[in-house]
Design an enzyme around this catalytic site. Structure first.
Site, PDB file in Angstrom:
ATOM      1  N   LYS A   1      15.034   3.209   3.663  1.00  0.00           N
ATOM      2  CA  LYS A   1      14.292   2.310   4.349  1.00  0.00           C
ATOM      3  C   LYS A   1      15.010   1.843   5.625  1.00  0.00           C
ATOM      4  O   LYS A   1      16.362   1.199   5.358  1.00  0.00           O
ATOM      5  CB  LYS A   1      13.557   1.076   3.761  1.00  0.00           C
ATOM      6  CG  LYS A   1      12.630   0.256   4.728  1.00  0.00           C
ATOM      7  CD  LYS A   1      12.020  -0.741   3.586  1.00  0.00           C
ATOM      8  CE  LYS A   1      11.086  -1.719   4.515  1.00  0.00           C
ATOM      9  NZ  LYS A   1      10.300  -2.687   3.615  1.00  0.00           N
TER      10      LYS A   1
ATOM     11  N   SER B   1       5.153  -3.018   3.941  1.00  0.00           N
ATOM     12  CA  SER B   1       6.112  -2.491   5.190  1.00  0.00           C
ATOM     13  C   SER B   1       6.871  -1.235   4.909  1.00  0.00           C
ATOM     14  O   SER B   1       7.004  -0.683   5.689  1.00  0.00           O
ATOM     15  CB  SER B   1       6.994  -3.693   5.730  1.00  0.00           C
ATOM     16  OG  SER B   1       8.084  -3.672   4.302  1.00  0.00           O
TER      17      SER B   1
ATOM     18  N   SER C   1       5.814  -5.413  -0.200  1.00  0.00           N
ATOM     19  CA  SER C   1       6.267  -4.170   0.520  1.00  0.00           C
ATOM     20  C   SER C   1       6.531  -2.793  -0.112  1.00  0.00           C
ATOM     21  O   SER C   1       6.745  -1.701   0.446  1.00  0.00           O
ATOM     22  CB  SER C   1       7.338  -4.434   1.735  1.00  0.00           C
ATOM     23  OG  SER C   1       6.545  -4.942   2.880  1.00  0.00           O
TER      24      SER C   1
HETATM   25  N1  GLN Z   1       2.847  -7.703   3.921  1.00  0.00           N
HETATM   26  C1  GLN Z   1       3.495  -9.089   3.741  1.00  0.00           C
HETATM   27  C2  GLN Z   1       4.054  -9.550   4.867  1.00  0.00           C
HETATM   28  O1  GLN Z   1       3.324  -9.002   6.034  1.00  0.00           O
HETATM   29  C3  GLN Z   1       4.789  -8.592   2.809  1.00  0.00           C
HETATM   30  C4  GLN Z   1       5.730  -7.815   3.552  1.00  0.00           C
HETATM   31  C5  GLN Z   1       6.835  -7.476   2.799  1.00  0.00           C
HETATM   32  O2  GLN Z   1       6.769  -7.423   1.661  1.00  0.00           O
HETATM   33  N2  GLN Z   1       8.064  -7.427   3.376  1.00  0.00           N
HETATM   34  O3  GLN Z   1       4.561 -10.531   4.948  1.00  0.00           O
END
Ligand code: GLN
Length: 502
Positions: free
Chosen positions: A95, A170, A194
């Site tokens: 990532k 994400s 994410s």
């Molecule tokens: N979707 C969640 C957010 O927008 C979690 C994102 C994540 O786990 N990095 O914060």
């Protein structure tokens, strides 16, 4: 890049398979048996990326030359009779919020578009030590803030099961790459879901380990008390294999627990006799699609048939986790992201007449709307006069949520829930509805609040799109999670299904 014509397929269980479609365990056995070279494995996956990337768009940066060099180095070791480990020669995607020495690390943000780190994240170092072959850096929501990968400053990633749908986020680039066979393994980070939510949307396996199980050194920080690194893989066995390589104490991360790491592959046994499953009803509320909850309940039934017991339970504070997360995560983010001021890292505005204007312009030009939104919320919540009312109060509620989990462990070994209330939605569908978008994480966020581990894996399909099961475990008890997940996987064929991408 030109790829040599090579043998890019092999027999697995009597069936001729492309190398790119294999799991790490399958490929590793072929490499160890000298039936396939690491170069052949890398070329197969690189060819797959070339064939599909126009449509899937998983990668921000590809490193094919480096990958082939790494593969050749492992081949030379094998030819010299040197012992190699189970990840040697296995192509992996990273990532793009993990620092990679000499390879740009963008966090899918304009502010870091050309930033090349001078060091590797500890997890990247460990992957290199395990001689995995790094294919490149995958797309994400900017600074990992989002649930669809639509917040990337560069481009959108498409769900391999339906290219009109989001891959989740994400870690959407990593999940899509695994599902499309554009890598064998991938890494992700998980602050509120994410790893698990994109794993669910793309029909792959992903685990957010216990907070402190994996070093965060070199992971670009979003919300430091919640962030955790973990694997995204094609099946449960590969997930355990990759955990073996990345877990463990690291003197460079004071929050990485100084605990021994078990061999997680020893938990890959089909045995849930006597396992006590809790089914917390609060995780089945909040816009839950009835087909999703039905699939999860069928998965629970399958485990009960295998010898586990299951009981509904209540965790009364779960309903508060969503607002609490959206105080705490932005507060930590506003502090972590203060370092991007145009001085030491990344983009600097070209037109300014004072130092303050330089900071302002650099940040205004470099950050996208979701990141700015969170910086503003976080700065507000931490301001004098509001700190007690918002930040401190949210911390107290976080403790209550953690206590709900502590109480659950008195009666249960694992908790089973859906990973996300729905299957993948269409690109653009929720872009104008931030609340609906954020609700994709209601089932995953409580897990980060409590710091406990949880795995997402496929448990069915709705209209051709994968449904995700979430298995939550006790702190530092990833082993019971793996045993539960492996047992369920043995009963199903979900993980063997592939999207129809020619
Ligand atoms: N979707 C969640 C957010 O927008 C979690 C994102 C994540 O786990 N990095 O914060």
């Amino acid at each position: 890049m030109r790829l040599r014509r090579a043998r890019l397929f092999a027999h697995i269980g009597g069936i001729m398979s492309e190398l790119y479609s294999m799991t790490a365990r399958q490929l590793s056995a072929l490499i160890a048996g000298k039936k396939v070279s690491c170069r052949e494995a890398a070329e197969s996956v690189l060819g797959r990326i070339e064939a599909l990337e126009d449509r899937v768009k998983s990668y921000i940066t590809r490193t094919p030359e480096m990958a082939l060099e790494q593969a050749d180095a492992v081949d030379r070791k094998i030819a010299a009779g040197e012992p190699v480990g189970p990840l040697a020669g296995i192509p992996i995607a990273v990532k793009d919020n993990f620092c990679t020495k000499g390879v740009r690390t963008t966090c899918a943000s304009k502010i870091l578009a050309n930033w090349v780190p001078p060091y590797d994240a500890t997890v990247v170092t460990r992957l290199k030590e395990a001689q995995a072959v790094i294919l490149g850096k995958t797309n994400l929501d900017e600074f990992a803030m989002g649930s669809s990968t639509e917040n990337s400053a560069f481009f959108q990633t498409h769900n391999p099961w339906d290219l009109a749908c989001v891959p989740g986020g994400s870690s959407g680039g990593s999940a899509a790459a695994v599902a499309a066979d554009e890598c064998i393994l991938a890494t992700g980070s998980d602050t509120g879901g994410s790893i698990r939510q994109p794993a669910a949307f793309c029909g792959v396996v992903g685990i957010k380990p216990t907070y402190g199980r994996v070093s965060r050194y070199g992971l670009v920080a979003f919300a430091s008390s919640l962030d955790q690194i973990g694997p995204l893989t094609k099946d449960v066995s590969d997930c355990a294999l990759l955990m073996n390589a990345i877990a463990g104490h690291d003197p460079k991360d004071s929050t990485a627990a100084p605990l021994p790491v078990p061999d997680y592959t020893k938990s890959l046994v089909p045995d849930v006799e006597g396992l006590r499953i809790g089914v917390p009803k609060e995780f089945f509320a909040h816009g839950m699609d009835p087909e999703v909850s039905a699939a999860v309940r069928r998965a629970i039934d399958a485990l009960v048939e295998s010898g586990a017991s299951a009981e509904e339970t209540s965790m009364p504070h779960i309903g508060y986790t969503f607002p609490v997360y959206y105080i705490l995560a932005p507060s930590e983010a506003s502090s972590n992201l203060a370092r991007y001021d145009g001085v030491r890292f990344g983009h600097r505005a070209s037109d300014y007449d004072s130092m303050i204007r330089m900071f302002e312009r650099s940040r205004d030009e470099g950050f996208g709307p979701e990141v700015k939104h969170r910086i503003m919320i976080g700065t507000y919540a931490l301001s004098a006069g509001y700190y007690d009312a918002y930040y401190l109060k949210a911390l107290k509620v976080r403790t209550l949520v953690k206590q709900d989990f502590d109480r659950a462990w008195e009666r249960f070994d694992v908790l089973l829930t859906p990973t996300s209330p729905t299957v993948a939605f269409r690109l653009g569908e929720k872009a104008d509805d931030p609340l609906q978008m954020k609700l994709a994480d209601v089932c995953t966020i409580p897990v980060n609040m409590a710091g406990v581990p949880a795995l997402a894996m496929p448990c069915g399909f709705q209209n051709g799109l994968p449904i995700g099961l979430q298995i939550i475990g006790r702190p530092f008890d990833e082993e019971t999670i793996f045993r539960t997940a492996y047992t369920y996987e043995q009963h199903t064929e979900w993980h063997k299904q592939k999207p129809n991408l020619k």
